[in-house]
Enzyme design. Structure first.
Site, PDB file in Angstrom:
ATOM      1  CG  ASP A   5     -53.360 -40.633  29.511  1.00 17.22           C
ATOM      2  OD1 ASP A   5     -52.339 -40.939  28.867  1.00 17.22           O
ATOM      3  OD2 ASP A   5     -53.656 -39.460  29.791  1.00 17.22           O
ATOM      4  CE  LYS A  67     -46.494 -41.568  26.842  1.00 21.08           C
ATOM      5  NZ  LYS A  67     -47.764 -40.891  27.146  1.00 21.08           N
ATOM      6  CD  GLU A 168     -50.711 -39.659  24.506  1.00 18.12           C
ATOM      7  OE1 GLU A 168     -50.167 -38.619  24.054  1.00 18.12           O
ATOM      8  OE2 GLU A 168     -50.213 -40.338  25.416  1.00 18.12           O
ATOM      9  CG  ASP A 190     -51.354 -34.923  24.036  1.00 17.24           C
ATOM     10  OD1 ASP A 190     -51.706 -34.585  25.186  1.00 17.24           O
ATOM     11  OD2 ASP A 190     -50.817 -36.006  23.781  1.00 17.24           O
TER      12      ASP A 190
END
Length: 201
Positions: A5, A67, A168, A190
């Site tokens: 992850d 990211k 995800e 999420d």
């Protein structure tokens, strides 16, 4: 293969042992790896907690939340990243992925993400006592093709073969058991460190 992850704020690595996910921890028992990279003047690279602690002392040598910039051009970054603590410039060829100026170097988000993935790979190998060169990596549902390609490129730079990129929300649904033919309407939240998403399955 290991499961990664690669998070905006923290990253985690796990394996499947006897059909159960097992998070791989460092020697101090920490599961989370802060997705923060410290670039030293001598060329060395530090990833994780020590890098995060250096933000106050040497902010111009530290990169976090990389990211958010994966696969993005300069115009994208202006609308997505807000105010960044480091200098961002357009790709030399124009239209390509942004470059960051950090500690006197110019690097792409792919190269910085590769440094994080190398640290994740090293943790897995230390915990398992053998090479870990294949991985399944989770990515946000909003990642477009360029961000997904950039993630694969970063993994390749880190010495990892990406077997699959999994959204995800899909990963959460699989963990819940929706791969066992359960039917219905499901909302998957999420609640991440960088973004808060909802997907409907």
């Amino acid at each position: 293969a290991i499961g990664i992850d690669l998070g905006t704020t923290n990253s985690v690595v796990a394996i499947s042992r006897e059909s159960k996910a097992e998070v791989l921890r460092d020697m101090d028992g920490h599961a989370l790896i802060p997705s923060v990279v410290l670039y030293h003047d001598d060329g060395l690279v530090t990833v994780g907690r020590k890098a995060r602690e250096a933000i106050l002392e040497t902010p111009d040598h530290v990169v976090s939340s990389i990211k958010r910039l994966m696969g993005r051009g300069l115009e994208d970054v202006k609308s997505v990243a807000g105010t960044l603590p480091y200098t961002v410039e357009a790709a030399p060829e124009g239209g390509g992925m942004v470059r960051l100026k950090v500690a006197g170097r110019v690097m792409t988000p792919v190269e910085i993400s590769a440094d994080i993935l190398r640290a994740i790979k090293a943790r897995a190998e230390a915990a398992l006592g053998k090479n870990a060169d294949r991985a399944v990596v989770t990515v946000p549902a909003y990642f477009d093709d360029s961000a997904r390609t950039a993630t694969k490129d970063a993994a390749r730079l880190a010495g990892l073969e990406v077997l699959r990129l999994v959204n995800e929300p899909t990963a959460a649904a699989l963990a819940y058991g929706l791969d066992t033919a359960v039917e219905g309407l499901y909302a998957v939240y999420d609640l991440g460190g960088g973004t808060f998403d909802i997907s409907v399955l």
